[in-house]
Scaffold this active site. Sequence first.
Site, short mmCIF file in Angstrom:
data_model
loop_
_atom_site.label_atom_id
_atom_site.label_comp_id
_atom_site.label_asym_id
_atom_site.label_seq_id
_atom_site.Cartn_x
_atom_site.Cartn_y
_atom_site.Cartn_z
N GLY A 25 73.43 -18.69 74.03
CA GLY A 25 73.87 -19.89 73.31
C GLY A 25 73.16 -20.08 71.99
O GLY A 25 73.11 -21.18 71.46
N ALA A 83 80.19 -13.39 73.79
CA ALA A 83 81.05 -12.21 73.61
C ALA A 83 80.43 -10.99 74.27
O ALA A 83 81.12 -10.19 74.92
CB ALA A 83 81.26 -11.94 72.12
N GLY A 123 73.89 -18.51 69.06
CA GLY A 123 74.68 -18.12 67.89
C GLY A 123 74.62 -16.64 67.59
O GLY A 123 75.00 -16.20 66.52
N LEU A 124 74.14 -15.84 68.57
CA LEU A 124 74.02 -14.39 68.31
C LEU A 124 74.96 -13.58 69.20
O LEU A 124 74.68 -12.43 69.56
CB LEU A 124 72.57 -13.95 68.52
CG LEU A 124 71.58 -14.60 67.55
CD1 LEU A 124 70.15 -14.19 67.86
CD2 LEU A 124 71.91 -14.25 66.09
N GLY A 125 76.06 -14.18 69.57
CA GLY A 125 77.12 -13.43 70.26
C GLY A 125 76.89 -13.25 71.74
O GLY A 125 77.48 -12.34 72.34
N SER A 126 76.06 -14.10 72.36
CA SER A 126 75.78 -13.87 73.78
C SER A 126 77.03 -14.00 74.64
O SER A 126 77.22 -13.24 75.59
CB SER A 126 74.69 -14.82 74.27
OG SER A 126 75.08 -16.17 74.04
N ASP A 137 83.94 -11.85 67.45
CA ASP A 137 82.75 -11.59 68.27
C ASP A 137 83.00 -10.51 69.33
O ASP A 137 82.25 -9.54 69.42
CB ASP A 137 82.26 -12.88 68.93
CG ASP A 137 81.56 -13.80 67.94
OD1 ASP A 137 81.69 -13.55 66.72
OD2 ASP A 137 80.90 -14.77 68.36
N PRO A 195 69.12 -14.31 72.90
CA PRO A 195 69.04 -15.69 73.38
C PRO A 195 70.43 -16.22 73.72
O PRO A 195 71.37 -16.01 72.94
CB PRO A 195 68.42 -16.45 72.20
CG PRO A 195 68.40 -15.51 71.05
CD PRO A 195 68.62 -14.13 71.55
#
Length: 654
Positions: free
Chosen positions: A90, A97, A92-95, A139, A88
């Site tokens: 934005g 980076a 918070g899972l490193g998209s 990240d 997803p």
Amino acid sequence: MSGPFLASAPGKVLLLGEHAVVYGEPALAAALPRRLQVKLWPDEGGPLIDIEGGTVPPPELTQAFEGLCAAAGAPHARYRVRISSEIPLGGGLGSSAALGVALARAVCAATNQECPPQRAAELALALERVFHGAASGVDPAICARGGILLFQRGDLAPTKSSAGEPVIEPVFASGPFGLVVAQTGRQRGTRSTVLPLRERRAERPHLYDPLIRQLGDLATGGKLALEKGDLVELGVRFDAAHGLLGALGVSCPELDQCVASLRAAGALGAKLTGAGGGGAAIGLARDGEHAAQIAQRLQSLGASAFAVTLGGEPGGQKGASERASEAAPRKASTRTPGRRRATAIAHANIALTKYWGKRDEALLLPEASSLSLALDKLRTRTTVELGAPEDSLLLDGKPASAKEVSRARSLLDAAGIHEKAAIESHNEFPTAAGLASSASGFAALAVAACAAAGLKKSTAELSALARLGSGSAARSVPGGWSVWRDETAEQVFPPSHWDVRMVVALCAAGPKEVGSRDGMKLSKETSPYHAAWIAQCERDLPEALKHLAARDLDALGALAERNALRMHADALAAAPPLLYWQPATIGCLKQLARLREGRVRAWATIDAGPHVVALCTPDDAIAVADALRVVPGVQAILSCAPAGAAHVVEPDPE
Ligand code: 2P0
């Protein structure tokens, strides 16, 4: 160039250490088995960026992409980019980076350049800064390298790597484990939590700094818990970290709700992950199946959650780690064809019963056996490239002396490696200041050289080889709690046997006047106490091993302190006398004695130099560090945890 060029990178979660990593503490990060892909091709009208599924790219993305192209040496390139993602955006899972790493790989491929992980991470960091402002670099590092890493930024870390580069350590979990990612659905960028926290901390550092340090300690201990497979402990660390992050003010009601739901559904521990203020929470599960059950329970309550499996054997984890350059078709351009190279990391060790005297000067065989612990923050990283036109050795970027080059050459010859070698070695702690950098240096050299030459050697053989460079290097090869007897050292307990701290107080700057080699020779030849010292060592080791097995800190600490003081008594009795101490050394000894009169248990050991190393529990480490920091003459403090064996970090793909 033609195209299109396809590249991808994984998303990530911060298992522990978020926010604290911004202030120089370590963080534990894991790559997710979900990826973001980019497709890039030349387009005169570019840069044009679109996202599959109709999401509108943020306006600053185009500018950030142009910056990345310029940094990659393609300032005037015109590209069209299509982004598709299993992560997803934005959330918070490193998209961001993962996007930076994938774009770096694609641009490098389009411009016919190699893009190893470090370069991909550096290029991605520029993009990351646009979105996140005060980015620590963790990240891009994890998205470029994959697997699980312990990351500490190099520009702020207390161990400050010479080039300001981050300290990145791959972590190998002892087995697979499950993780549930629960999404709040609330998007809130890193900027909106990192920057306000920075302001709050600037106003009240005395309040925030201990919490931040505690988060770093939770991450360091989390690495050990993963390595020993102690998921119950890791779960407690998750819970503790969430509490601390809440205290720092970076959680929110939605995240607290996700964390509560994960715990209620059976997670071993749960916490927010990443910047907080929205984004995602993670829950720890025993394995993939357990994680799937937890995710299902959350979904049945209407939450958005998914399960993943992480960790496993090093071999399995390699599968999840990132290849050196996914999109680029060419071989490494930084490497000279025909040369073979390898990089190894080794940790320095501090002895609890000391080596001070050789029975054979040429073979570096000790008069007495010794016991040591390898330390996580005292590391050397060495690269050996074979097939060079002549032998060369760079120590922290500077050419080494002829004597140092010849010591390295002797070690290679002893391994049967007669090709010329270009060696580069970086110490992540002050060289030749009495912190045993020769131990980690020769251990890393032995391991890297044999790997570069394709020699398969056992740990015992590598230990014996490293010993020929420097006696104490024998103990840095097996790492952990090691005993060196005669030709080789062996690990008697893994680092996970006992989570202690060694708090190092640097009591002087610069190298010492008399090195260990000359100092121990002089002591043996001239000190009337030397024979008594060696006899004492023979009695001390079995006693120390008994206390170590029983994890008896009071007994082991007191014995280690006595052993060190007796070694210095031997040195003081040499002619001319060897006085390694500074006023701060005595100040620290007195300070530790004062602490013990209270409730803090910490004992000193001192190598052939002025620095004091205090052995204590992780719980007392901050109090010990604070007490030693204020001793007049103390220059800096490093708090170190147990570390493992020397290992190869970058097998040469050629
Ligand atoms: C130790 N030291 O046991 C002791 C305590 C210093 C004081 O091992 O001549 O640099 O290369 O074998 O290994 C330092 O000795 O000496 C050391 P060599 P090395 O940690």
